[in-house]
Design a protein around this motif. Sequence first.
Motif, PDB file in Angstrom:
ATOM      1  N   UNK A 223      -8.573  13.488  -0.174  1.00 46.02           N
ATOM      2  CA  UNK A 223      -7.531  12.469  -0.215  1.00 46.02           C
ATOM      3  C   UNK A 223      -7.756  11.427   0.883  1.00 46.02           C
ATOM      4  N   UNK A 224      -8.085  11.869   2.080  1.00 47.40           N
ATOM      5  CA  UNK A 224      -8.322  10.943   3.185  1.00 47.40           C
ATOM      6  C   UNK A 224      -9.486  10.003   2.875  1.00 47.40           C
ATOM      7  N   UNK A 225     -10.530  10.544   2.304  1.00 49.86           N
ATOM      8  CA  UNK A 225     -11.694   9.713   1.964  1.00 49.86           C
ATOM      9  C   UNK A 225     -11.337   8.662   0.925  1.00 49.86           C
ATOM     10  N   UNK A 226     -10.543   9.065  -0.068  1.00 50.18           N
ATOM     11  CA  UNK A 226     -10.178   8.106  -1.116  1.00 50.18           C
ATOM     12  C   UNK A 226      -9.239   7.021  -0.581  1.00 50.18           C
ATOM     13  N   UNK A 227      -8.363   7.381   0.343  1.00 49.33           N
ATOM     14  CA  UNK A 227      -7.456   6.402   0.946  1.00 49.33           C
ATOM     15  C   UNK A 227      -8.245   5.377   1.765  1.00 49.33           C
ATOM     16  N   UNK A 228      -9.176   5.855   2.584  1.00 53.06           N
ATOM     17  CA  UNK A 228      -9.955   4.952   3.442  1.00 53.06           C
ATOM     18  C   UNK A 228     -10.946   4.108   2.651  1.00 53.06           C
ATOM     19  N   UNK A 229     -11.288   4.552   1.468  1.00 51.68           N
ATOM     20  CA  UNK A 229     -12.194   3.766   0.617  1.00 51.68           C
ATOM     21  C   UNK A 229     -11.550   2.432   0.218  1.00 51.68           C
ATOM     22  N   UNK A 230     -10.216   2.347   0.298  1.00 50.05           N
ATOM     23  CA  UNK A 230      -9.515   1.098  -0.015  1.00 50.05           C
ATOM     24  C   UNK A 230      -9.615   0.084   1.121  1.00 50.05           C
ATOM     25  N   UNK A 231     -10.145   0.522   2.277  1.00 48.98           N
ATOM     26  CA  UNK A 231     -10.288  -0.326   3.473  1.00 48.98           C
ATOM     27  C   UNK A 231      -8.951  -0.949   3.913  1.00 48.98           C
ATOM     28  N   UNK A 232      -7.949  -0.098   4.120  1.00 54.04           N
ATOM     29  CA  UNK A 232      -6.636  -0.617   4.556  1.00 54.04           C
ATOM     30  C   UNK A 232      -6.630  -0.877   6.061  1.00 54.04           C
ATOM     31  N   UNK A 233      -5.632  -1.631   6.524  1.00 54.26           N
ATOM     32  CA  UNK A 233      -5.458  -1.773   7.976  1.00 54.26           C
ATOM     33  C   UNK A 233      -4.423  -0.780   8.503  1.00 54.26           C
ATOM     34  N   UNK A 234      -3.921   0.050   7.620  1.00 52.39           N
ATOM     35  CA  UNK A 234      -2.984   1.094   8.012  1.00 52.39           C
ATOM     36  C   UNK A 234      -2.627   1.966   6.829  1.00 52.39           C
ATOM     37  N   UNK A 235      -2.009   3.119   7.108  1.00 53.48           N
ATOM     38  CA  UNK A 235      -1.597   4.057   6.056  1.00 53.48           C
ATOM     39  C   UNK A 235      -0.156   4.479   6.325  1.00 53.48           C
ATOM     40  N   UNK A 236       0.666   4.455   5.299  1.00 53.13           N
ATOM     41  CA  UNK A 236       2.045   4.934   5.386  1.00 53.13           C
ATOM     42  C   UNK A 236       2.140   6.179   4.512  1.00 53.13           C
ATOM     43  N   UNK A 237       2.452   7.311   5.130  1.00 45.86           N
ATOM     44  CA  UNK A 237       2.476   8.596   4.423  1.00 45.86           C
ATOM     45  C   UNK A 237       3.917   8.965   4.093  1.00 45.86           C
ATOM     46  N   UNK A 238       4.160   9.272   2.829  1.00 48.47           N
ATOM     47  CA  UNK A 238       5.500   9.652   2.358  1.00 48.47           C
ATOM     48  C   UNK A 238       5.387  11.078   1.837  1.00 48.47           C
ATOM     49  N   UNK A 239       5.550  12.039   2.747  1.00 51.28           N
ATOM     50  CA  UNK A 239       5.291  13.441   2.410  1.00 51.28           C
ATOM     51  C   UNK A 239       5.993  14.342   3.412  1.00 51.28           C
ATOM     52  N   UNK A 240       5.934  15.654   3.164  1.00 47.95           N
ATOM     53  CA  UNK A 240       6.537  16.616   4.088  1.00 47.95           C
ATOM     54  C   UNK A 240       5.738  16.704   5.378  1.00 47.95           C
ATOM     55  N   UNK A 241       6.294  17.367   6.370  1.00 48.29           N
ATOM     56  CA  UNK A 241       5.681  17.416   7.698  1.00 48.29           C
ATOM     57  C   UNK A 241       4.328  18.117   7.689  1.00 48.29           C
ATOM     58  N   UNK A 242       4.177  19.166   6.904  1.00 47.80           N
ATOM     59  CA  UNK A 242       2.923  19.927   6.885  1.00 47.80           C
ATOM     60  C   UNK A 242       1.793  19.074   6.330  1.00 47.80           C
ATOM     61  N   UNK A 243       1.990  18.507   5.142  1.00 50.30           N
ATOM     62  CA  UNK A 243       0.944  17.685   4.546  1.00 50.30           C
ATOM     63  C   UNK A 243       0.678  16.439   5.379  1.00 50.30           C
ATOM     64  N   UNK A 244       1.722  15.874   5.965  1.00 47.45           N
ATOM     65  CA  UNK A 244       1.528  14.689   6.804  1.00 47.45           C
ATOM     66  C   UNK A 244       0.656  15.017   8.006  1.00 47.45           C
ATOM     67  N   UNK A 245       0.966  16.110   8.702  1.00 44.89           N
ATOM     68  CA  UNK A 245       0.191  16.490   9.880  1.00 44.89           C
ATOM     69  C   UNK A 245      -1.273  16.734   9.525  1.00 44.89           C
ATOM     70  N   UNK A 246      -1.513  17.459   8.439  1.00 41.37           N
ATOM     71  CA  UNK A 246      -2.892  17.791   8.062  1.00 41.37           C
ATOM     72  C   UNK A 246      -3.647  16.566   7.559  1.00 41.37           C
ATOM     73  N   UNK A 247      -2.948  15.671   6.860  1.00 40.53           N
ATOM     74  CA  UNK A 247      -3.606  14.453   6.375  1.00 40.53           C
ATOM     75  C   UNK A 247      -3.931  13.518   7.546  1.00 40.53           C
TER      76      UNK A 247
END
Length: 382
Positions: A223-247
């Motif tokens: 998931x991280x690789x696919x997100x960064x492939x978009x070449x964003x200047x930032x990421x906003x995560x909308x998820x629970x604490x566990x998945x957010x921390x690990x992502x």
Amino acid sequence: MLASILMTVRKRRQPIIRLALSTMVAALLLGALACSPPEPVRIGFLGGLSGRVADLGIGGRNGAMLAVEMRNRQGGINGRPIELIAEDDRQDVEVAKQAAGRLLAQKPEVVIGPMTSAMALAILPQFNTAGVPLISPTVTTNALTGLDDQFFRVVAPTAAHVSKSAEYHFRENGLRRPVLVCDLRNKAYSESWAGDFRTAFERLGGEIIAEVGFESGQSLAALASSVLAEQPDGVVIIANSVDTALLVQQLRMRAADLRIATSEWAATERLLELGGRAVEGLVVAQYVDRGSTSPAYLAFLRAYRERFAHEPGFPGLTGFDATNVALDALAARSRGQTLKQALLTQASFAGAQSPIRFDAGGDTRRDTFLSVIRDGKFESLQ
């Protein structure tokens, strides 16, 4: 002749003896009833008490427990003790429906919960049919706004507060082309939050270059690789604490200086524990003002820490508030009035940080607060 007289006397005495015995039994029964404890006031709690959302559910349940215990020490409701019955929905629709059925079978006056929007949408029809109010500490989906139903909440819907996050990240954090990452297991919440963020952010002049959905528990490295492939200047995560921390850990391994933000859902102590150094500098939205000096909040904070030996965070606070709202409405309800009517009739309820006022649809307004993680703690940005 004597035997006949004695038999007559015995026959005449038998009704008197039976009457005396009946009177004694009735008196004993009345005495037993007078000495027996009054029937408890039953309220339920429904939330995810296991799995990846357990921090949310346990915090909410503990807040509810604390409110009930404090009220019972004050004499309960009109002399009746309060009994709290808790069920685990495991963040699963079918499990939640079964748990809701078990709660309703015990005839509760009200149920506190659930803690996520997806579960609220799944179980609300059961509560509407039963005529039992459902008061959620944390559900914010816009899909439940303005409805004439049995649903109440002590936090505002996403449309009322997400613009604060969008404005901060555009004006202060310098985001222009972020990617939104949404947990599809709680789609009712994540899509509602993402939609409101997108509207507010694009109105300011920013651009959401992609919106990536994922199922909680899937490979976060991919998931991280696919997100960064978009070449964003930032990421906003909308998820629970566990998945957010690990992502966040996976993202930092690939882009150490990436600007990362979250929605309110992740803002528990579990995020700090699991995220470690990777979450340092993360901007986090909150339903609780952790720097509040309100006497009521400080009293709650002390009581919660003493009772459970950990921080309440926002789920503990809002669980406490939701339960006190229910108990206050039950105590104030007049004869012949439903609890829904009592909740809507009372103008204002006291919250630990701010008053809680319901509109005709059972919605309320509650401020949100932005913080940044520094030295393993949430530090206010206000």
